[in-house]
Structure formats: structure tokens, C-alpha cells
Design a protein around this motif. Structure first.
Motif, short mmCIF file in Angstrom:
data_model
loop_
_atom_site.label_atom_id
_atom_site.label_comp_id
_atom_site.label_asym_id
_atom_site.label_seq_id
_atom_site.Cartn_x
_atom_site.Cartn_y
_atom_site.Cartn_z
N THR A 171 47.71 29.15 -21.08
CA THR A 171 46.88 29.70 -22.66
C THR A 171 47.83 28.67 -23.32
N VAL A 172 47.30 27.59 -24.37
CA VAL A 172 47.67 26.90 -25.08
C VAL A 172 47.30 27.40 -26.30
N GLY A 173 45.84 27.34 -27.02
CA GLY A 173 45.50 27.89 -28.05
C GLY A 173 45.80 29.40 -28.94
N PRO A 174 45.36 29.52 -29.64
CA PRO A 174 45.72 31.31 -30.15
C PRO A 174 44.92 32.27 -29.27
N GLN A 177 45.59 32.81 -25.69
CA GLN A 177 47.03 34.05 -26.09
C GLN A 177 47.02 35.08 -26.57
N GLN B 228 57.53 33.49 -31.26
CA GLN B 228 55.90 32.86 -32.13
C GLN B 228 56.27 32.70 -33.38
N THR B 241 53.15 26.43 -32.17
CA THR B 241 52.89 27.80 -30.60
C THR B 241 51.69 26.81 -29.60
N THR B 242 51.32 26.25 -30.78
CA THR B 242 49.74 25.52 -29.83
C THR B 242 50.63 24.36 -29.12
N ALA B 245 53.74 25.06 -26.58
CA ALA B 245 51.98 25.52 -25.39
C ALA B 245 51.84 24.07 -24.56
N GLU B 246 50.75 22.86 -25.70
CA GLU B 246 50.79 21.57 -25.47
C GLU B 246 51.59 21.10 -24.39
N LYS B 249 52.57 22.45 -21.57
CA LYS B 249 51.25 21.10 -20.29
C LYS B 249 51.57 20.23 -20.11
#
Lengths: 222, 262
Positions: A171-174, A177, B228, B241-242, B245-246, B249
């Protein structure tokens, strides 16, 4: 082991196999609520008749549990919670994840000592585990402690699943999430209810087993 | 003139009002901190920097005792340089854009103690620049001959990459992060997001493995605990936070590639 791999392994083990086992454990316990003693005993017998059960237990429960627990304590030690200044929901979940992790660790050590460890010592048999649970949950103190334990474990599992999805980049984007937050917190509620219903089910008279020695439990309450 | 006098009327009423500041001070990098209170006459539109300038002009605390002027750092005064970050009423932010009208009284001002304090509100953000070096937050283009033009960047990508480029290394995200502290060596959210920026650049992408390797070193991306706070605190609204998370990945993929590819 380098930090990155150690942390990723910690995250993975929390879901596979520990999360999977947690769900399995919930279903087994729930059989006590659904079908009473007979159904629960059947579930326990099924698990113990699995081939290579000791190997399965060691490889998929004990070793991952020890790694996840000990490394998790280290992660909790490293945190400096700052919720007073940053009272955001995610930040609260960050802090709760660490608190519930420590509670769950202590609870699991105690719970394993009372159940699986006593079976290993030969003090009780698998068939008597329902009776062991009956003694635990009919005592108000241990019932409350067990309720706190399962609530902590359920939150830690559900929120851990949420952060697993972030930590592995799933889950990458807000939006993703946020949606996974709703899903995981719903899971927390469902799992908690199922575990508490199971605890309540073990209070039923049919689980009473006079052959179960009360020593271990008395030892803790005293 | 009449227009001016009617406009200045409300200001005259408020001119008698005082504003109070409680400032955490520290004389030397290793000396203990203490607080001092200052009361200043209110001026419309004043911000924390102009208040500090006022104290500098007349370094007297609210009991009338003369004291050393408060030290702080600032440059651009328009929230793009990142120098004047400090903790204002419990939240780290830029002093230049902290309007006194919008702050609760008394205003508490403290240095961002995640960083070494040099004096008063002056902090040393070297670790952030060290982190940028560590993750190789640049694009190598030097050669022994003219390498020519690089590949073009798609406009869509440029748009979101531009948001990441707004990072001014101000340190607010590190201050807000519960995992940036003396018990960890976590480099903080800012540098992680810069890896995403430079890996998104068509020329920078040619060295993306080097940056991912750096993120997988101790103190790298493993340090994130998903609180966050960073994304909630960033004054430039960078989707930190994007980015994290990126990068999670990309490091996941990189890890499997390294295991299975050789």
C-alpha cells in the motif's frame, strides 16, 4: 545481520507464519464457542494429529515467535513516543503497536507456560487443555489478564498487518493506506470479539475438569 | 490621509496589547537549557522572526532584567530555505511563517532538540546533509567528454517530482519522527524522499541501484516505524509517507533481484 534484512524478516514473520497461526488459533478456540467442549476437543485432536507436529510447531511457531518477540522488544526500546505533541491517529497506532507488542510478548510467555509448556512437562495432557482454560477464565483476575492479553495481541496483529503492507511497499499512496486502515481495524474488532467469545465459552461448566491440577494457576495468582 | 487614519484605528486599539514569549535558551552546546520570558508590544502582522528581532534590539526580559539577545538562524524569510525551523507551541515549523496572530498566547519557542543545539534556537543540521551524501542525492553527469543531452522527463512525472524537490532540508520531519533519536541511527524521512526524487529523474535513474543500496544500509529505510508524523508536519506538504512506501517497494524489488539475479 544487517538492519534492513533483520527488520524485513521481523515484519514478514509477524504475518507469515505468526499472523497465520494467530488466525488458526482463533478459529480453534472459537470452536469452543460454536460447538462446546466436544467441538473444541476435536479441533485440538486434529492439530495434534498433524504429521511432524513438533517440527511444524518449532519451525512455524516457536522460532519465529522468539525472533519476532526479541527483535520487537528492541524496536520498542528504540522508540521515543511523542503523542503529547503529535496526537495524530497514526502516531497513536505507532505507540500502541509497541505497547501492545510488549504486553503480547509477556502474555504469550505466560500463556505458553500455562498450556503448551505444561503439556511438554507431562503435567497435563492435550485433552485436559479445556479444563486448564476453564480454571483460568473462571478466576476473575486471570480472566481480566487474559482479556487484556487477547485484546493486545489482536490489535498488534491487525495494526501490524497494516504496517506490513506499508513496509513492503504494497500500500503506497494515502488512499490505499487509508482503506487498508479501515480493513485492518475492522479485522481487529472481529478478531477481538471472536477471542473474547472463546474466553467466555471456556467459562461453561462442561469444560470443568477436576483432574487438572490447579497448582500452576494458583502459583500465579498468589 | 483620512483613509489612513480610519484604517489605523483598530491597530491603535491593539497597539497597547502585549504579546508574551517563553523561550528555551541554552548558552553553549553542552550547557543546560533554561527558559526566559519576554513581553513585547503587539504589532499587526508580526511573526516569530520579527519578535526575535525586537528582542535583539532590546534584550530585556519581562522582569526588566537585561539579558543576552536570543540567537536564531534565518535567511529567506519566505519559508523556502529551511534555516529558521524551531519548535513553536510544541510543533516544529518555520519561524518566518509563524504569524503571532495565529499563535496561542503565551508563545512557547524552543530549539529542535533532535539536532545538536549550538546556542539558544540555533541548531546544527549537519546530519541531514550527511544523510543526503549517504544516499547519493545527486545526479552524476560528469564524464571525460561531453555526454550530450539526457533522456527527456515525462511531464506527468515532472509534476509530482517537482513536489518532492521542494524539500528544504529544514529538519521538521526529523523533529516530528519518534524514530529519529539517540537510540537509532535512522537518517530520517527527508533523505528517503530525496532518493525517490533522484531515482525518478531519467538521468538519475541510471544510478538508482546505488541509492537503493544506501537505503538498505543500517540507519536507512528500516528505521521508519510508520508513525507518519512526518507527512503531517512537513511545511512544504511533501508526500513523505508515499515516498517512503514507494522506496519500501523499490528496496523490496531490489532485494529479490539481488538474491535471484546472481
Amino acid at each position: 545481520m544487517k538492519g534492513f534484512y533483520a527488520r524485513r524478516l521481523h515484519s514478514l514473520l509477524g504475518v507469515i507464519p505468526l499472523g497465520a497461526f494467530f488466525i488458526e488459533h482463533m478459529i480453534t478456540n472459537f470452536s469452543a464457542y460454536e460447538g462446546g467442549k466436544e467441538s473444541f476437543d476435536k479441533s485440538v485432536a486434529f492439530l495434534n494429529n498433524l504429521p511432524l507436529v513438533l517440527v511444524l510447531e518449532s519451525l512455524f511457531i516457536f522460532l519465529p515467535l522468539i525472533y519476532h518477540g526479541v527483535y520487537g522488544l528492541y524496536i520498542a526500546y528504540q522508540a521515543k513516543p511523542n503523542n503529547a505533541n503529535y496526537g495524530y491517529e497514526r502516531n497513536w497506532r505507532y505507540t500502541l503497536q509497541r505497547i501492545t507488542g510488549v504486553i503480547t510478548f509477556v502474555y504469550i510467555v505466560w500463556h505458553v507456560f500455562e498450556t503448551r509448556f505444561q503439556v511438554a512437562l507431562g503435567n497435563v495432557t492435550h485433552e485436559q487443555l479445556g479444563g486448564v482454560m476453564y480454571n483460568i477464565v473462571t478466576n476473575p483476575v486471570t480472566f481480566v489478564l487474559y482479556t487484556i492479553g487477547v485484546l493486545a495481541a489482536s490489535f498488534h496483529f491487525a495494526n501490524g498487518l497494516w504496517s506490513f503492507l506499508v513496509s513492503w511497499g504494497i500500500t503506497v499512496g494515502p488512499r490505499a493506506q487509508r482503506v487498508s486502515s479501515y480493513v485492518c481495524m475492522t479485522l481487529f474488532v472481529i478478531v477481538s470479539i471472536m477471542f473474547i467469545l472463546s474466553l467466555v465459552a471456556f467459562r461453561n461448566m462442561e469444560f470443568e475438569d477436576p483432574t487438572v491440577a490447579l497448582q500452576t494457576i494458583r502459583h500465579f495468582v498468589a | 490621509m483620512a483613509e489612513v487614519s480610519t484604517q489605523s484605528h483598530p491597530a491603535n486599539v491593539t497597539a497597547k496589547k502585549n504579546v508574551k514569549f517563553i523561550i528555551t535558551r541554552q548558552d553553549k552546546p553542552d550547557s543546560p537549557s533554561y527558559t526566559e520570558e519576554f513581553e513585547l508590544p503587539y504589532r499587526p502582522g508580526m511573526n516569530v522572526i520579527s519578535a526575535l528581532m525586537e528582542i535583539q534590539r532590546n534584550p530585556v526580559d519581562n522582569t526588566g532584567k537585561a539579558t543576552a539577545p536570543v540567537c536564531w538562524e534565518s535567511n529567506c524569510l519566505e519559508e523556502v530555505c529551511g534555516a529558521c525551523s524551531m519548535v513553536i507551541n510544541g510543533k516544529p515549523r518555520q519561524a518566518c511563517s509563524a504569524l503571532v496572530d495565529k499563535l496561542e498566547q503565551p508563545v512557547h519557542i524552543a530549539p529542535m532538540k533532535t539536532f545538536p543545539v549550538v546556542r539558544d534556537l540555533v541548531i546544527d543540521r549537519s546530519r541531514m546533509f550527511g544523510a543526503l551524501k549517504k544516499v547519493k542525492a545527486w545526479i552524476p553527469i560528469d564524464g571525460t567528454y561531453d555526454l550530450g543531452a539526457g533522456p527527456r522527463m515525462p511531464e506527468k512525472k515532472r509534476q509530482w517530482a517537482y513536489e518532492l524537490s521542494k524539500c528544504m532540508t529544514c529538519g521538521v520531519c526529523l523533529e516530528a519522527c519518534p524514530n529519529v533519536n539517540d537510540r537509532t541511527d535512522f537518517i530520517g524521512p527527508a533523505a528517503l524522499s530525496q532518493v525517490r526524487l533522484f531515482n525518478a529523474h531519467p538521468t538519475g535513474e541510471m544510478n538508482k541501484e546505488d541509492r537503493l543500496d544506501a537505503l538498505m544500509e543500517p540507519g536507512g529505510i528500516e528505521g521508519c516505524g510508520n508513525s507518519q508524523n512526518c507527512v503531517r508536519s512537513c511545511p512544504k506538504g511533501i508526500p513523505l509517507t508515499t515516498s517512503i512506501a514507494e522506496m519500501n517497494k523499490d528496496t523490496s524489488k531490489h532485494m529479490f533481484k539481488r538474491w535471484l539475479g546472481v
